[in-house]
Write an enzyme that holds these catalytic residues in place. Sequence first.
Site, PDB file in Angstrom:
ATOM      1  N   GLU A 144      41.714  33.100 -55.634  1.00 37.99           N
ATOM      2  CA  GLU A 144      40.263  32.818 -55.646  1.00 37.99           C
ATOM      3  C   GLU A 144      39.904  31.398 -56.050  1.00 37.99           C
ATOM      4  O   GLU A 144      39.265  31.287 -57.179  1.00 37.99           O
ATOM      5  CB  GLU A 144      39.720  33.726 -56.748  1.00 37.99           C
ATOM      6  CG  GLU A 144      39.754  35.227 -56.083  1.00 37.99           C
ATOM      7  CD  GLU A 144      38.917  36.188 -56.805  1.00 37.99           C
ATOM      8  OE1 GLU A 144      38.702  37.231 -56.348  1.00 37.99           O
ATOM      9  OE2 GLU A 144      38.754  36.091 -58.169  1.00 37.99           O
ATOM     10  N   GLU A 305      42.176  41.763 -52.081  1.00 39.13           N
ATOM     11  CA  GLU A 305      41.974  42.950 -53.248  1.00 39.13           C
ATOM     12  C   GLU A 305      40.731  43.966 -52.697  1.00 39.13           C
ATOM     13  O   GLU A 305      39.555  43.335 -52.596  1.00 39.13           O
ATOM     14  CB  GLU A 305      41.707  42.042 -54.225  1.00 39.13           C
ATOM     15  CG  GLU A 305      42.690  41.246 -54.783  1.00 39.13           C
ATOM     16  CD  GLU A 305      42.375  40.350 -55.948  1.00 39.13           C
ATOM     17  OE1 GLU A 305      41.213  40.505 -56.787  1.00 39.13           O
ATOM     18  OE2 GLU A 305      42.876  39.165 -56.139  1.00 39.13           O
TER      19      GLU A 305
HETATM   20  C1  GLA Z   1      39.751  38.759 -58.889  1.00 40.32           C
HETATM   21  C2  GLA Z   1      41.203  38.088 -59.231  1.00 40.32           C
HETATM   22  C3  GLA Z   1      42.150  39.340 -59.629  1.00 40.32           C
HETATM   23  C4  GLA Z   1      41.670  39.863 -60.661  1.00 40.32           C
HETATM   24  C5  GLA Z   1      40.260  40.702 -60.234  1.00 40.32           C
HETATM   25  C6  GLA Z   1      39.822  41.652 -61.406  1.00 40.32           C
HETATM   26  O1  GLA Z   1      39.239  39.525 -57.822  1.00 40.32           O
HETATM   27  O2  GLA Z   1      41.535  37.650 -57.862  1.00 40.32           O
HETATM   28  O3  GLA Z   1      43.429  38.441 -60.113  1.00 40.32           O
HETATM   29  O4  GLA Z   1      41.366  39.255 -61.661  1.00 40.32           O
HETATM   30  O5  GLA Z   1      39.334  39.690 -59.965  1.00 40.32           O
HETATM   31  O6  GLA Z   1      39.170  40.744 -62.332  1.00 40.32           O
END
Ligand code: GLA
Length: 660
Positions: A144, A305
């Site tokens: 991210e 995710e």
């Molecule tokens: C983001 C991150 C993950 C995790 C989730 C939940 O999407 O990519 O590593 O931290 O949030 O907080």
Amino acid sequence: MSFYFGVDYYPEHWPQERWETDAVLMEQLGIQVVRMGEFSWTKMEPKEGEFHFEWLDQAINTLAAHGIQTVLGTPTAAPPAWMVRQDPDILPVDSHGLRREFGGRHHDCQSNHHYRQHIRRLVTAMAARFGHHPHVVGWQVDNELGNSHGDFCYCPHCEAAFRRWLQQKYGSIEELNRAWGTAFWSQEYSDFHQIISPKVTPNGHNPSQMLDWKRFCSDLVADFMRFQVHILRQYCDPRQFITHNCMGFADKVSYFELGKDLDFLSHDQYPGGYFAQPPHQPNQRLAAELDFIRGCKGKNFWIMEQQAGITGWECMGRNPAPGQLGLWTAQSVAHGADTVVYFRWRSCLFGTEQYWHGILPHSGKPGRTYQELKEVIAALRPYMEETQGITTPAQVGIVYSYDQNYAMQIQPHNPKLTYLGQVMKYYTALYRANVPVDFLSDQGDFSKYKLLIAPLQYLTNPELEEKYRNYVAQGGHLVLTMRTGVKDDTNLCHPHTLPGGLSDVLGIEVPEYDCLWETSLPVQWDGELFSGEQWCDLLAPSTAKTLAVAAGEWYAGTPVITCNRFGQGQAWYVGTEPDEELMNKLMSELLRAADVSSLGEAPEGVELACRKGRERNYLFVLNHTETPQTVALGREWESREVSLPPYGFAVVGSAGEELE
Ligand code: GLA
Ligand code: ZN
């Protein structure tokens, strides 16, 4: 090999004796791929140059024995403590000039030379070890990018990089002074060395400097990613893909740019959002983010995710009701996800994300979520097999621009006016009408679309104007909105009568305007009264036909929405932000004029989306409501009616004839 479902797995959080149990449970769930490693730098390199990959190798092999392949993340979103103590200048500096400390994640400056050296060493070692591993199928660079970097990084390294970026862009300091309008408030520079990163000032900022700073920050993040991509491409088997997990409309870095260096984009989808905001994010916003990520590379994507339980760090969101996790999965697939990876496998016992729940609860015992997702995975897999790799064309395009967004952030005019807010107004009307949408950049191919909507084209240049002109001249249906053509690319006001070079295409001029701060404007169209929000351009038509006029204020009777025939096409100008009813009226007029087809009608809260398959099309019917719903379908679908439980979904194949 194709993948349909996966999980984000952190073997380093669990005793090794547990890994085999996890692998068995994953296999039984229908999991084919895991993502691992994206936060485990210290486990991989506990001391500079001392690499420990055995544990990772063992985890990969344990999973592979159960038919599960691995995507490896480069762990560069969390540099180790030993590293930041050794090279504290790795830590980022915020706009107040304060260093942010170790103790969370994303504590890195992306231009820092020392940090890049550490990354080169680690990523090279990872690539050497796993670049030809038979069970490593791909890579995710960092995690991210841009997350938590809103106020970073203003350090001396970044400042120097900003100066180099400016020097390359403008060539001479005279040209920069002109482009930034530094004659105002005595801001002239006589040397590039006098330019700093735009930290907090006692009063105000130069809007041109701010726009270049935001562009520079985006370019820096893209460069940071590219740096790692190059290392991986150099050492890894070309069969291993490289991707990155994006965050929908997050705007620190342009995903159009990231997409250029990656095999495909990935996205993280959390309908529950970050905190307890009942019930969850609006459905159309979820759909729009998926469409956006597909649009950024014009290609299907992975969900790296996908929410698997209650979300939250300190505070928690709602517990997804039975069916809801499956519904959200189906929504991701419906908008172009070829693979869905759930975050995370099991809720962690420690750390910041103890309450960001996984498929398995803290106890590790499969429960409701596991059983539910098992059914969802089995139900969706056949459709994913049929549709994988095939992008579904749309008839409507929305032009999305990071630059326009940045410029409106710097000067929003009305504090409630946002670029994304306006984009979402148009998207929402299309979503409600069950009309599929593509997002594209202003560099994209306009000619693919029957209807092209380009909100807030605030910054214009002759090339962009020419592109819009050609699109309409050749038969396109173009919608431009308020504040079109106000500024040039360096954020200086154009010295022309608005909207400038597109006046003839639109058949109007905009001699005056009004900011609707704390008020809204009655708008009349076909004798009906509606409301305009945020802003009003007062239009003087030349050749355009007036559709709607102001019905209040001292300018009552002045046109605010117009339509003009130009060449083979038509161009609309919408001088205000329409309220919901006005938007619906406008949208039905636009869809009719451009002959755009809808996927059908559905009850409020039921979404229709379409995926093209190898043999036929598939209609996804998604019930976002907490009540059962019955939906009647058109002749083109093999069922004429579907009944859905609360938060249920159905996938229906086409009856034979291909949709356009
Ligand atoms: C983001 C991150 C993950 C995790 C989730 C939940 O999407 O990519 O590593 O931290 O949030 O907080
Ligand atoms: Zn920095």
